[in-house]
Write an enzyme that holds these catalytic residues in place. Structure first.
Site, PDB file in Angstrom:
ATOM      1  N   CYS A 100      31.715  29.132  45.749  1.00 27.08           N
ATOM      2  CA  CYS A 100      31.299  29.747  44.758  1.00 27.08           C
ATOM      3  C   CYS A 100      31.211  28.627  43.497  1.00 27.08           C
ATOM      4  O   CYS A 100      30.781  27.628  43.231  1.00 27.08           O
ATOM      5  CB  CYS A 100      32.049  31.224  44.313  1.00 27.08           C
ATOM      6  SG  CYS A 100      31.007  32.069  43.025  1.00 27.08           S
ATOM      7  N   HIS A 143      30.118  34.628  48.701  1.00 27.84           N
ATOM      8  CA  HIS A 143      31.442  35.012  49.040  1.00 27.84           C
ATOM      9  C   HIS A 143      31.370  35.614  50.703  1.00 27.84           C
ATOM     10  O   HIS A 143      31.305  36.804  50.650  1.00 27.84           O
ATOM     11  CB  HIS A 143      31.982  36.086  48.221  1.00 27.84           C
ATOM     12  CG  HIS A 143      32.473  35.369  46.685  1.00 27.84           C
ATOM     13  ND1 HIS A 143      33.679  35.072  46.363  1.00 27.84           N
ATOM     14  CD2 HIS A 143      31.562  35.333  45.726  1.00 27.84           C
ATOM     15  CE1 HIS A 143      33.822  34.589  45.309  1.00 27.84           C
ATOM     16  NE2 HIS A 143      32.654  34.812  44.603  1.00 27.84           N
ATOM     17  N   GLU A 202      33.667  36.148  52.358  1.00 31.66           N
ATOM     18  CA  GLU A 202      35.043  37.304  52.681  1.00 31.66           C
ATOM     19  C   GLU A 202      34.543  38.647  52.051  1.00 31.66           C
ATOM     20  O   GLU A 202      35.026  39.499  52.325  1.00 31.66           O
ATOM     21  CB  GLU A 202      36.132  36.857  52.016  1.00 31.66           C
ATOM     22  CG  GLU A 202      36.277  36.512  50.501  1.00 31.66           C
ATOM     23  CD  GLU A 202      35.330  35.280  49.758  1.00 31.66           C
ATOM     24  OE1 GLU A 202      35.512  35.147  48.684  1.00 31.66           O
ATOM     25  OE2 GLU A 202      34.851  34.664  50.547  1.00 31.66           O
TER      26      GLU A 202
END
Length: 656
Positions: A553, A634, A636
Site C-alpha cells: 500500500c 491489502h 490481509e
C-alpha cells in the site's frame, strides 16, 4: 450495613453509596455496590486486594485512555473510575421494575452543541481534507445533545434505567452507574470486547437502519441491506477489529455472521469475532482501545482526525464499561478474571445538573452531509425516547425521519412534546424478528461470498507451511493491518516480528531475512512528514542492498516512486473497495484502502527493470523484480478473497 438483597433500589440510591445496575440476560438486574477508586492506567485497575485475593471491579474507561497507546485526544481529566465491588445482588427484572420510579423528568434548554449546518460543514471537511487526502477510510465525528435537569442525579438514574428496562430491546447491556458527581445510564447495543475462559470475543456493529413510521418491514430492511455504503461500512470496521484481534489472539481471530442487531427504533448489522488469548484482561482492553465503530480507521490516525474536528473532549463517549469478574476456579498460567466490556454509546450522562447525550456518525467517502446530520438526530431521538425524556411515538417518528434541512430541529421538536410517563401496565411488545425471515437471512448470508475464506474458516495449517524456517520483519507505518499481515505470514511458516516506523533501526532493516514495509495513512509524496521520510529510507535501503523486500500500500507507492513512477491522487478514494485485478497474469479479488495511486502510461508493463501490473488506465496494482515485490491492495483484508494465494506468490518473488 444492611445487605443489598434486603434494601430496595430507592433505598440504595438514597444512601449515597456508589452503585451500578446492570441488565444483561433479560431476566435479572445485577446490583453492584462498593468503593470508588480512580486510577491513572488500565494496568492500575485493582483486581486484587492487599492480600492478593481477586475481587470484582466495574471500571468506566474514558476516551482519554487512548493516551496509553500514544494516540492524540482532547484531555478532559475524566477519571478511569473503578467501582470495587464489596456487595452484589441479583433481582428479577419484574421486581426491579416495581421498585423503580416512573415520574417523568423534564428537560430544560435542550439542544445540540453544534448546529446542523455547522455539523454538515464538518462532514464535508472530513471527506475532502481527511479521507480525500489519504488519512484513513472512515472517521466518527460526534456532537452532543444537552439539556438541564433539576431532578437529583440518583432519582434521574433510576427513572431512566427503568424506562430502558421497560421499553428498549436488543441491548447488550442496559445499565446505570451512579458514582460521586457523575451518572451514566444507557442501553449499549455493542459488546466491544469480552474474554471468558481464554476466549476473546469482539462484536463489530455498523450500519444503522432507522425504523420508518409504523415499524420496520422486510421490504424496507431489504433496501437498507442492499446499500453499498452500509455494507462497506461494516466490512471496514470488521477489518479494523480484526487488526485488534490479531494483536491479542494467537490464532488471529475468526469471523461469524453477519447478524442483525434489532432494537426498538434502530437495527444494526454486525459480525462476531473470536480467538484465543492468555493475556491479562487489562492488556486485552488496552490493545483494543477503542472500537472503530465510534472512532474510525486506521485507529491511530482516527484519533488525530477526531482531535482536529471535535473541539471538545469526549468524556466517556466511545470508551467502555469494563466488568472484571474473578474466575471461580483458577488455573495455572491463565488470567484470574473474565472481562465483559460494552461500548459506551446510546448512553446519557448527568453531571452538575446537565444531561449530555453524545452521538456520532461514521463518515466515509460517499457520505451525504445532511444524511449524517439526520443520523445524529435519529440516534439522539432514539436515546431520549428510550429513557422516556421525550414522547416515544414522537421520538420514533424523528428517528425514522429524513435528514433535517440546514438548521432543522428534529430532536428539539420531539423534546417540545414533553417527557412521557411510563405505562406500567403496557410494556412494549417484542415484534417478530426480521432476521428470521428467509429472504433477509439469505441476503445477509450472501455478503460472505465477497469475503476471504481465511478469516471465515478455522485457521489450522494443512501440510507443511511453504516458508517454514524463514523469518520476516514487518515495519508498521501506523496502520495495524500489519498485525493481520503478520498473522498471515506466520500461517505461511515465517517467524515474524513487528517494529514501528519510528523505532526500527537501520541494523534491523539490514539484517531482516524478508523486510515487509507496511501500509499507513497519508500522502506518499510528502517527504517532509517524518513517517513518510523514514518509510522512504527503509524502502531505499532494502532496494539498494537487493535483499528481499515486500512493500504494501503506502510502501508500494514509495517503491514505485523510487522507480520514477508518477504518484497521483485518485479521482475517488478506494477506501474499503473490493476489486478484481490482474496480478502478473492471475486475476485476484483484493480489498483496497488507498487514496493515492502509482500511475504509468496505459499499456506499460515494465519500468526501469521493474515488472508492472496495472489496469487499462495505468493505475499500478503490483510491482516485482529481483528480490522485491509490492502490492497496492491489502491482501490481509477480509475483502481479499484471493489474499493468501497472492501473498504467497509475492513472498516467493521477494525471496527469488
Amino acid at each position: 450495613m444492611t445487605g443489598l438483597a434486603h434494601r430496595s433500589l430507592r433505598e440504595i440510591a438514597q444512601s449515597g453509596l456508589p452503585f451500578a445496575l446492570i441488565a444483561r440476560d433479560g431476566a435479572t438486574v445485577e446490583v453492584l455496590a462498593g468503593d470508588i477508586v480512580d486510577v491513572d492506567l488500565l494496568g492500575d485497575i485493582p483486581l486484587t486486594d492487599a492480600a492478593g485475593a481477586p475481587r470484582e471491579v466495574l471500571a468506566l474507561v474514558p476516551f482519554r485512555q487512548v493516551r496509553e497507546r500514544g494516540f492524540e485526544c482532547h484531555d478532559d481529566d475524566a477519571p478511569l473510575r473503578c467501582l470495587v465491588v464489596t456487595e452484589r445482588a441479583a433481582i428479577p427484572r419484574e421486581d426491579a421494575l416495581a421498585q423503580l420510579p416512573a415520574e417523568p423528568i423534564a428537560l430544560d434548554e435542550p439542544g445540540f452543541d453544534i448546529a446542523d449546518e455547522d455539523y454538515a460543514d464538518i462532514v464535508r471537511r472530513v471527506i475532502a481534507d481527511e479521507i480525500g487526502r489519504g488519512e484513513g477510510a472512515n472517521f466518527v465525528i460526534r456532537r452532543d445533545f444537552t439539556a438541564g435537569v433539576s431532578t437529583d442525579a440518583a432519582t434521574a438514574a433510576l427513572t431512566w434505567f427503568r424506562a430502558l428496562l421497560e421499553h428498549e430491546r436488543g441491548a447488550y447491556w442496559t445499565f446505570a452507574v451512579v458514582t460521586p458527581g457523575h451518572v451514566a445510564v444507557g442501553a449499549s447495543p455493542e459488546a466491544h470486547v469480552s474474554a471468558r475462559d481464554g476466549v476473546v470475543t469482539m462484536n463489530p456493529i455498523s450500519g444503522t437502519f432507522r425504523h420508518p413510521a409504523g415499524g420496520a418491514t422486510v421490504e424496507t430492511l431489504t433496501e437498507f441491506l442492499r446499500s453499498t455504503k452500509e455494507t462497506e461500512e461494516l466490512f471496514m470496521v470488521v477489518d479494523e477489529e480484526l487488526k485488534m484481534m490479531s494483536a491479542v489472539c494467537s490464532d488471529g481471530g475468526r469471523i461469524t455472521g453477519p447478524h442483525l442487531k434489532e432494537m426498538s427504533r434502530l437495527t444494526h448489522t454486525e459480525y462476531v469475532l473470536r480467538g484465543r488469548s492468555k493475556l491479562d484482561p487489562r492488556d486485552i482492553l488496552r490493545e483494543t482501545m477503542f472500537a472503530p465503530t465510534v472512532t474510525g480507521s486506521p485507529m491511530q490516525n482516527a484519533c488525530t482526525v477526531i482531535t482536529r474536528h471535535e473541539t471538545t473532549p469526549r468524556g466517556y463517549y466511545s470508551g467502555v464499561a469494563a466488568l472484571f469478574t474473578p474466575h471461580e476456579t483458577l488455573l495455572a498460567d491463565e488470567p484470574t478474571h473474565d472481562l465483559d466490556a460494552p461500548i459506551l454509546i446510546r448512553t446519557a450522562y448527568l453531571q452538575d445538573g446537565r444531561l449530555r447525550v453524545p452521538v456520532g456518525a461514521t463518515l466515509v467517502r460517499h457520505s451525504d452531509p445532511y444524511g449524517e446530520v439526520g443520523e445524529t438526530h435519529g440516534k439522539a431521538a432514539g436515546v431520549l425516547g428510550a429513557i422516556g425524556a421525550v414522547p416515544r411515538d414522537v421520538a420514533a417518528e424523528q428517528a425514522a425521519g429524513d435528514a433535517p434541512e440546514a438548521g432543522g430541529a428534529a430532536v428539539l421538536d420531539a423534546v417540545a412534546g414533553g417527557a412521557t410517563e411510563i405505562d406500567e401496565d403496557a410494556p412494549a411488545a417484542a415484534p417478530r424478528r426480521l432476521a428470521d425471515d428467509p429472504a433477509i437471512a439469505q441476503l445477509l448470508a450472501s455478503r460472505n461470498a465477497r469475503l476471504a475464506e481465511f478469516w471465515l474458516n478455522p485457521q489450522g495449517t494443512s501440510g507443511p507451511a511453504p516458508f517454514a524456517g524463514r523469518s520476516a520483519l514487518v515495519v508498521d507505518a501506523e496502520d495495524r493491518f500489519t498485525r493481520m499481515l503478520a498473522h498471515q505470514l506466520r500461517h505461511l511458516g515465517l517467524a515474524v516480528e513487528i517494529a514501528p516506523w519510528n523505532e526500527v533501526t537501520d541494523a534491523q532493516v539490514d539484517a531482516a531475512e524478508l523486510l515487509v514495509s507496511g501500509p499507513g495513512p497519508g500522502d506518499p509524496r510528502d517527504a517532509g512528514n517524518p513517517r513518510i521520510r523514514r518509510m522512504r529510507e527503509v524502502v531505499a535501503r532494502r532496494r539498494d542492498a537487493a535483499t528481499p523486500l515486500l512493500a504494501v500500500c503506502l510502501s508500494h507507492q514509495i517503491l514505485a516512486d523510487s522507480f520514477g513512477i508518477e504518484l497521483a491522487p485518485l479521482d475517488a478514494p478506494h477506501q474499503g473497495l473490493q476489486k478484481t485485478v490482474d496480478v502478473f497474469g492471475m486475476p485476484a479479488s483484493i480489498g483496497f484502502y488507498n487514496t493515492f495511486t502509482a500511475r504509468v502510461p496505459a499499456g506499460t508493463t515494465e519500468v526501469a527493470g521493474a515488472e508492472v501490473a496495472a489496469d487499462d488506465a495505468g493505475d499500478v496494482y503490483a510491482l516485482r523484480g529481483p528480490a522485491f515485490a509490492s502490492v497496492q491492495g491489502h491482501l490481509e483484508s477480509i475483502l481479499s478473497r484471493d489474499g493468501m494465494t497472492t501473498l504467497q506468490r509475492l513472498v516467493e518473488q521477494a525471496f527469488a
